[in-house]
Design a protein around this motif. Structure first.
Motif, PDB file in Angstrom:
ATOM      1  N   ALA A   1       0.777  -1.276   0.083  1.00 25.79           N
ATOM      2  CA  ALA A   1       0.052   0.061  -0.047  1.00 25.79           C
ATOM      3  C   ALA A   1       0.711   1.214  -0.311  1.00 25.79           C
ATOM      4  CB  ALA A   1      -1.034  -0.110   1.147  1.00 25.79           C
ATOM      5  N   THR A   2       1.932   1.047   0.690  1.00 23.59           N
ATOM      6  CA  THR A   2       2.711   2.551   0.818  1.00 23.59           C
ATOM      7  C   THR A   2       3.179   3.175  -0.350  1.00 23.59           C
ATOM      8  OG1 THR A   2       4.682   3.616   2.023  1.00 23.59           O
ATOM      9  CG2 THR A   2       5.052   1.424   0.754  1.00 23.59           C
ATOM     10  N   ARG A   3       3.479   2.816  -1.430  1.00 25.04           N
ATOM     11  CA  ARG A   3       3.961   3.430  -2.658  1.00 25.04           C
ATOM     12  C   ARG A   3       2.663   3.918  -3.472  1.00 25.04           C
ATOM     13  NH1 ARG A   3       7.781  -0.232  -6.582  1.00 25.04           N
ATOM     14  NH2 ARG A   3       8.172   2.102  -7.426  1.00 25.04           N
ATOM     15  N   PRO A   4       1.602   3.401  -3.629  1.00 21.68           N
ATOM     16  CA  PRO A   4       0.394   3.776  -4.342  1.00 21.68           C
ATOM     17  C   PRO A   4      -0.148   5.124  -3.541  1.00 21.68           C
ATOM     18  CG  PRO A   4      -0.220   1.477  -3.916  1.00 21.68           C
ATOM     19  CD  PRO A   4       1.227   1.916  -3.713  1.00 21.68           C
ATOM     20  N   VAL A   5      -0.254   4.919  -2.156  1.00 21.82           N
ATOM     21  CA  VAL A   5      -0.779   5.882  -1.210  1.00 21.82           C
ATOM     22  C   VAL A   5       0.335   7.072  -1.297  1.00 21.82           C
ATOM     23  CG1 VAL A   5      -0.952   6.467   1.278  1.00 21.82           C
ATOM     24  CG2 VAL A   5      -1.928   4.384   0.342  1.00 21.82           C
ATOM     25  N   ASN A   6       1.406   7.107  -1.141  1.00 17.29           N
ATOM     26  CA  ASN A   6       2.439   8.079  -1.402  1.00 17.29           C
ATOM     27  C   ASN A   6       2.231   8.862  -2.683  1.00 17.29           C
ATOM     28  OD1 ASN A   6       3.775   8.230   1.143  1.00 17.29           O
ATOM     29  ND2 ASN A   6       5.096   6.447   0.251  1.00 17.29           N
ATOM     30  N   ALA A   7       1.882   8.068  -3.919  1.00 19.89           N
ATOM     31  CA  ALA A   7       1.797   8.591  -5.075  1.00 19.89           C
ATOM     32  C   ALA A   7       0.578   9.485  -5.241  1.00 19.89           C
ATOM     33  CB  ALA A   7       2.030   7.586  -6.447  1.00 19.89           C
ATOM     34  N   ALA A   8      -0.472   8.943  -4.730  1.00 16.94           N
ATOM     35  CA  ALA A   8      -1.716   9.852  -4.449  1.00 16.94           C
ATOM     36  C   ALA A   8      -1.654  11.126  -3.810  1.00 16.94           C
ATOM     37  CB  ALA A   8      -2.830   8.782  -3.992  1.00 16.94           C
ATOM     38  N   VAL A   9      -1.101  10.964  -2.699  1.00 18.82           N
ATOM     39  CA  VAL A   9      -1.161  12.245  -1.621  1.00 18.82           C
ATOM     40  C   VAL A   9      -0.046  13.097  -2.504  1.00 18.82           C
ATOM     41  CG1 VAL A   9      -0.254  13.047   0.396  1.00 18.82           C
ATOM     42  CG2 VAL A   9      -1.373  10.692   0.352  1.00 18.82           C
ATOM     43  N   GLY A  10       1.100  12.754  -2.965  1.00 14.17           N
ATOM     44  CA  GLY A  10       1.981  13.797  -3.733  1.00 14.17           C
ATOM     45  C   GLY A  10       1.204  14.475  -4.966  1.00 14.17           C
ATOM     46  N   ILE A  11       0.430  13.609  -5.837  1.00  9.67           N
ATOM     47  CA  ILE A  11      -0.104  14.394  -6.809  1.00  9.67           C
ATOM     48  C   ILE A  11      -1.122  15.338  -6.380  1.00  9.67           C
ATOM     49  CG2 ILE A  11      -1.603  13.848  -8.870  1.00  9.67           C
ATOM     50  CD1 ILE A  11      -0.274  11.115  -9.201  1.00  9.67           C
ATOM     51  N   GLY A  12      -2.092  14.879  -5.525  1.00  8.17           N
ATOM     52  CA  GLY A  12      -2.945  15.717  -4.776  1.00  8.17           C
ATOM     53  C   GLY A  12      -2.331  17.116  -4.217  1.00  8.17           C
ATOM     54  N   PHE A  13      -1.474  17.041  -3.609  1.00  8.71           N
ATOM     55  CA  PHE A  13      -0.918  18.153  -2.718  1.00  8.71           C
ATOM     56  C   PHE A  13      -0.261  19.054  -3.837  1.00  8.71           C
ATOM     57  CE2 PHE A  13       0.503  16.779   1.674  1.00  8.71           C
ATOM     58  CZ  PHE A  13      -0.778  16.538   2.043  1.00  8.71           C
ATOM     59  N   THR A  14       0.261  18.463  -5.070  1.00  4.94           N
ATOM     60  CA  THR A  14       0.884  19.132  -6.230  1.00  4.94           C
ATOM     61  C   THR A  14      -0.262  20.131  -6.719  1.00  4.94           C
ATOM     62  OG1 THR A  14       2.298  17.553  -6.948  1.00  4.94           O
ATOM     63  CG2 THR A  14       1.955  19.220  -8.422  1.00  4.94           C
ATOM     64  N   ILE A  15      -1.266  19.563  -7.071  1.00  4.00           N
ATOM     65  CA  ILE A  15      -2.488  20.101  -7.627  1.00  4.00           C
ATOM     66  C   ILE A  15      -3.245  21.333  -7.044  1.00  4.00           C
ATOM     67  CG2 ILE A  15      -4.957  19.820  -8.537  1.00  4.00           C
ATOM     68  CD1 ILE A  15      -4.370  17.001  -9.279  1.00  4.00           C
ATOM     69  N   TYR A  16      -3.074  20.927  -5.507  1.00  7.59           N
ATOM     70  CA  TYR A  16      -3.506  22.019  -4.499  1.00  7.59           C
ATOM     71  C   TYR A  16      -2.631  23.060  -4.241  1.00  7.59           C
ATOM     72  CZ  TYR A  16      -7.006  23.285  -0.613  1.00  7.59           C
ATOM     73  OH  TYR A  16      -7.915  23.719   0.055  1.00  7.59           O
ATOM     74  N   ALA A  17      -1.291  22.904  -4.560  1.00  9.52           N
ATOM     75  CA  ALA A  17      -0.250  24.057  -4.409  1.00  9.52           C
ATOM     76  C   ALA A  17      -0.487  24.972  -5.536  1.00  9.52           C
ATOM     77  CB  ALA A  17       1.077  23.253  -4.248  1.00  9.52           C
ATOM     78  N   VAL A  18      -0.492  24.310  -6.751  1.00 12.07           N
ATOM     79  CA  VAL A  18      -0.678  24.866  -8.104  1.00 12.07           C
ATOM     80  C   VAL A  18      -2.005  25.881  -8.057  1.00 12.07           C
ATOM     81  CG1 VAL A  18      -1.026  25.075 -10.472  1.00 12.07           C
ATOM     82  CG2 VAL A  18       0.414  23.424  -9.321  1.00 12.07           C
ATOM     83  N   LYS A  19      -2.931  25.565  -7.544  1.00 16.62           N
ATOM     84  CA  LYS A  19      -4.202  26.318  -7.282  1.00 16.62           C
ATOM     85  C   LYS A  19      -3.995  27.408  -6.425  1.00 16.62           C
ATOM     86  CE  LYS A  19      -8.258  24.352  -6.999  1.00 16.62           C
ATOM     87  NZ  LYS A  19      -9.419  23.361  -6.422  1.00 16.62           N
ATOM     88  N   LEU A  20      -3.300  27.330  -5.466  1.00 18.70           N
ATOM     89  CA  LEU A  20      -3.226  28.244  -4.332  1.00 18.70           C
ATOM     90  C   LEU A  20      -2.436  29.373  -5.217  1.00 18.70           C
ATOM     91  CD1 LEU A  20      -2.194  26.451  -0.886  1.00 18.70           C
ATOM     92  CD2 LEU A  20      -4.149  27.965  -1.428  1.00 18.70           C
ATOM     93  N   ILE A  21      -1.224  28.993  -5.796  1.00 15.69           N
ATOM     94  CA  ILE A  21      -0.305  29.905  -6.500  1.00 15.69           C
ATOM     95  C   ILE A  21      -1.048  30.741  -7.300  1.00 15.69           C
ATOM     96  CG2 ILE A  21       1.613  30.278  -7.789  1.00 15.69           C
ATOM     97  CD1 ILE A  21       3.063  27.828  -6.256  1.00 15.69           C
ATOM     98  N   LEU A  22      -1.875  30.123  -8.350  1.00 14.49           N
ATOM     99  CA  LEU A  22      -2.527  30.816  -9.319  1.00 14.49           C
ATOM    100  C   LEU A  22      -3.853  31.575  -8.595  1.00 14.49           C
ATOM    101  CD1 LEU A  22      -2.840  27.823 -11.791  1.00 14.49           C
ATOM    102  CD2 LEU A  22      -1.546  29.993 -12.009  1.00 14.49           C
ATOM    103  N   GLY A  23      -4.203  31.064  -7.506  1.00 10.81           N
ATOM    104  CA  GLY A  23      -5.252  32.091  -6.787  1.00 10.81           C
ATOM    105  C   GLY A  23      -4.727  33.610  -6.220  1.00 10.81           C
ATOM    106  N   GLU A  24      -3.574  33.305  -5.713  1.00 11.35           N
ATOM    107  CA  GLU A  24      -2.790  34.413  -5.337  1.00 11.35           C
ATOM    108  C   GLU A  24      -2.270  35.619  -6.422  1.00 11.35           C
ATOM    109  OE1 GLU A  24      -2.547  35.871  -2.252  1.00 11.35           O
ATOM    110  OE2 GLU A  24      -3.789  33.881  -1.606  1.00 11.35           O
ATOM    111  N   LEU A  25      -1.994  34.907  -7.402  1.00  4.23           N
ATOM    112  CA  LEU A  25      -1.319  35.700  -8.665  1.00  4.23           C
ATOM    113  C   LEU A  25      -2.346  36.180  -9.380  1.00  4.23           C
ATOM    114  CD1 LEU A  25       1.742  33.386  -9.722  1.00  4.23           C
ATOM    115  CD2 LEU A  25       1.732  35.323  -8.140  1.00  4.23           C
ATOM    116  N   GLY A  26      -3.563  35.482  -9.390  1.00  2.00           N
ATOM    117  CA  GLY A  26      -4.603  35.973 -10.169  1.00  2.00           C
ATOM    118  C   GLY A  26      -5.430  37.142  -9.516  1.00  2.00           C
TER     119      GLY A  26
END
Length: 206
Positions: free
Chosen positions: A181-206
């Motif tokens: 379980a550890t590898r797919p869980v880490n992958a899912a969390v990593g991708i989710g955090f990347t998407i959320y971070a990009v949305k935050l940055i775009l929200g502040e810049l926009g």
């Protein structure tokens, strides 16, 4: 206070704190080698330690935002950067083979409690988690009721999560489950955090 508004930050907290890291691996190692009661000592320490982190972080952030309201924007960008850092670490773990978990033998529940508390207190991930929480979810420091409720919620999440780890990993067959379980869980969390971070940055810049 809107209790439903605290659910997203609690989910974020759970994803970040209960995925494999120093505290989780410590609980698993002690539960494997020293038994279920020692693992429960780790769970109690995690609940107590998270309460301390929450108290310091929430009161400090509340005082900062009252003194400097503009600090929220800067902290949001810092939080997005921290999220990207987390995402990188999770994705890197997902790309590596799952490591074997060492067993820590002979620990009493009291010794396990103290060791888990030290691990939590000196874990940089704990500090960066709270920076990200405060940046992304300002609702958690909006008023005293929100701060108390969120601190109690994070303590419960950490304690119950590590209680489950201690219960499951006091049995040897659970290691096979961990490795799968550890590898797919880490992958899912990593991708989710990347998407959320990009949305935050775009929200502040926009």
């Amino acid at each position: 206070m809107d209790p439903l508004a605290l659910i997203p930050p609690l989910i974020f907290f759970a994803l970040n704190v209960l995925t494999p890291g120093p505290n989780v691996l410590n609980t698993i190692s002690i539960s494997l080698g020293s038994g279920r009661m020692a693992g429960y000592g780790c769970a109690l320490a995690c609940a107590f330690g998270v309460t301390l982190w929450a108290t310091v972080a929430l009161i400090g952030a509340s005082a900062l935002f009252i003194a400097i309201p503009e600090a929220r924007v800067g902290l949001t960008l810092v939080g997005a950067t921290v999220l990207l850092y987390f995402a990188f670490r999770y994705i890197r773990r997902a790309l590596r083979p799952a490591a074997d978990v060492d067993r820590i033998e002979g620990a009493t529940p009291r010794q396990a409690f103290m060791q888990a508390l030290v691990v939590l207190s000196t874990n940089p991930k704990a500090m960066t988690t709270w920076i990200a929480l405060l940046a992304i979810f300002p609702v958690i420091s909006r008023d005293w009721m929100s701060m108390v409720a969120f601190a109690a919620g994070t303590s419960a999440v950490a304690g119950i999560g590590h209680f489950v780890y201690a219960t499951v990993f006091s049995t040897r067959p659970a290691i096979a489950l961990y490795r799968r379980a550890t590898r797919p869980v880490n992958a899912a969390v990593g991708i989710g955090f990347t998407i959320y971070a990009v949305k935050l940055i775009l929200g502040e810049l926009g």
